[in-house]
Design a protein around this motif. Structure first.
Motif, PDB file in Angstrom:
ATOM      1  N   GLY A  49       0.831  -1.189   0.000  1.00 35.53           N
ATOM      2  CA  GLY A  49       0.000   0.000   0.000  1.00 35.53           C
ATOM      3  C   GLY A  49       0.866   1.238   0.000  1.00 35.53           C
ATOM      4  O   GLY A  49       2.089   1.160   0.158  1.00 35.53           O
ATOM      5  N   PRO A  50       0.259   2.408  -0.179  1.00 29.67           N
ATOM      6  CA  PRO A  50       1.022   3.654  -0.166  1.00 29.67           C
ATOM      7  C   PRO A  50       1.730   3.865   1.165  1.00 29.67           C
ATOM      8  O   PRO A  50       1.376   3.251   2.185  1.00 29.67           O
ATOM      9  N   SER A  51       2.717   4.740   1.168  1.00 30.86           N
ATOM     10  CA  SER A  51       3.400   5.098   2.405  1.00 30.86           C
ATOM     11  C   SER A  51       2.390   5.608   3.422  1.00 30.86           C
ATOM     12  O   SER A  51       1.514   6.415   3.097  1.00 30.86           O
ATOM     13  N   SER A  53       0.096   3.732   4.844  1.00 31.30           N
ATOM     14  CA  SER A  53      -1.186   3.029   4.716  1.00 31.30           C
ATOM     15  C   SER A  53      -1.462   2.096   5.885  1.00 31.30           C
ATOM     16  O   SER A  53      -2.598   1.640   6.060  1.00 31.30           O
ATOM     17  N   LYS A  55       0.795  -0.676   6.659  1.00 32.50           N
ATOM     18  CA  LYS A  55       1.343  -2.009   6.366  1.00 32.50           C
ATOM     19  C   LYS A  55       2.103  -2.596   7.562  1.00 32.50           C
ATOM     20  O   LYS A  55       1.816  -3.702   8.013  1.00 32.50           O
ATOM     21  N   HIS A 209       7.314  -2.856  -0.343  1.00 37.93           N
ATOM     22  CA  HIS A 209       6.883  -1.758  -1.209  1.00 37.93           C
ATOM     23  C   HIS A 209       7.197  -2.064  -2.664  1.00 37.93           C
ATOM     24  O   HIS A 209       6.884  -1.282  -3.548  1.00 37.93           O
ATOM     25  N   LEU A 223      -3.604  -2.206   1.186  1.00 37.65           N
ATOM     26  CA  LEU A 223      -4.091  -1.293   2.212  1.00 37.65           C
ATOM     27  C   LEU A 223      -4.041   0.138   1.712  1.00 37.65           C
ATOM     28  O   LEU A 223      -3.170   0.510   0.923  1.00 37.65           O
ATOM     29  N   LYS A 224      -4.966   0.948   2.209  1.00 39.44           N
ATOM     30  CA  LYS A 224      -4.930   2.390   2.001  1.00 39.44           C
ATOM     31  C   LYS A 224      -5.629   3.055   3.178  1.00 39.44           C
ATOM     32  O   LYS A 224      -6.724   2.635   3.575  1.00 39.44           O
ATOM     33  N   ASP A 225      -4.964   4.048   3.753  1.00 41.42           N
ATOM     34  CA  ASP A 225      -5.531   4.786   4.879  1.00 41.42           C
ATOM     35  C   ASP A 225      -6.005   3.864   5.997  1.00 41.42           C
ATOM     36  O   ASP A 225      -7.067   4.065   6.600  1.00 41.42           O
ATOM     37  N   LEU A 247      -4.664   2.995  -6.387  1.00 42.79           N
ATOM     38  CA  LEU A 247      -4.708   3.509  -5.014  1.00 42.79           C
ATOM     39  C   LEU A 247      -4.024   4.860  -4.898  1.00 42.79           C
ATOM     40  O   LEU A 247      -4.033   5.475  -3.829  1.00 42.79           O
ATOM     41  N   ALA A 249      -0.774   5.116  -5.247  1.00 38.54           N
ATOM     42  CA  ALA A 249       0.530   4.872  -4.619  1.00 38.54           C
ATOM     43  C   ALA A 249       1.659   5.163  -5.597  1.00 38.54           C
ATOM     44  O   ALA A 249       1.497   5.014  -6.797  1.00 38.54           O
TER      45      ALA A 249
END
Length: 249
Positions: A49-51, A53, A55, A209, A223-225, A247, A249
């Protein structure tokens, strides 16, 4: 194609409606927001997921390294939510293995002694055939007497993998296990993790990542937020890149 256990098999790890917050008032941050997810026995799963998120927070909560504010986490049939630190230590010693980006080897110990460390701490006997099988599979037979500073980065990570597998844990958590490695050595470690799931029945849960690393897994949880927003089965690097792009990302 990998043969998976029937859906009725108990999950190796499961989270039910877990939340995790940091801070309070105006600075309160929800790292995990009502997350429910399960991991099949013998599967290799990547968490992406984005930084920011969630994880690493999710992995730490699943492994009992961090507590949740609400919800429930179980490893196998054992609910770990609410366990004391001592109870969690005993459970992890018997049922959980860890592989970290920084290797976390003891510099004064040989490769052999680093691999055997969890058994020494537990006062348990060595299953010599299993030890020999792991060492042979990881190509470490001629490096057992060497200390960490005498090993390459890839060899050090192989020692860490061997240490994680030696106790036959129900699940191995890997936090960016190839982040400190070059691409060639990283690919070797990922192949070993995939082989551990395929050939040894280990459940591997890896935070990464890197879409190319995730492509070695059986599936990817997105994952996100702080929330689960999707899953990619039988991932390729391109499929993971596309999912991450959606997403933002």
């Amino acid at each position: 194609m990998k043969t998976r256990l029937a859906p009725t098999a108990p999950a190796a790890v499961a989270a039910q409606s877990i939340t995790k917050t940091y801070g309070s008032g105006a600075t309160k941050v929800a790292a995990l927001n009502d997350v429910s997810v399960s991991f099949r026995p013998g599967d290799f799963t990547a968490i992406m997921g984005p930084s920011g998120s969630g994880k690493s927070t999710l992995m730490h909560c699943l492994a009992g390294l961090d507590t949740v504010n609400s919800g429930q986490v179980a490893i196998g049939k054992t609910v770990i939510t609410g366990m004391s630190d001592h109870e969690l230590t005993i459970l992890r010693r018997k049922h959980v293995g860890f592989i970290f980006q920084a290797f976390n080897l003891v510099p004064t110990l040989s490769a052999r002694d680093n691999i055997l460390l969890p058994l020494d701490l537990a006062g348990a006997k060595v299953d010599q055939p299993w030890f020999d099988q792991i060492v042979a599979t990881l190509g470490l037979a001629d490096r057992l007497a060497h200390h960490p500073h005498e090993l390459s980065g890839g060899q050090q990570q192989r020692v860490a993998v061997a240490r994680a597998l030696l106790t036959r844990p129900d699940v191995v958590f890997a936090d960016e296990p190839t982040g400190a490695l070059d691409s060639t050595t990283g690919a070797e470690v990922l192949q070993l993790l995939a082989g551990s799931a395929r050939d040894m029945g280990q459940t591997i849960i890896m935070v990464t990542h890197d879409p190319h690393a995730a492509a070695y897994a059986d599936n990817v949880v997105l994952l996100k937020d702080g929330a689960i927003v999707g899953r990619v089965e039988d991932p390729t690097a391109d499929a993971v890149l596309a999912a991450l792009a959606e997403l933002g990302a």
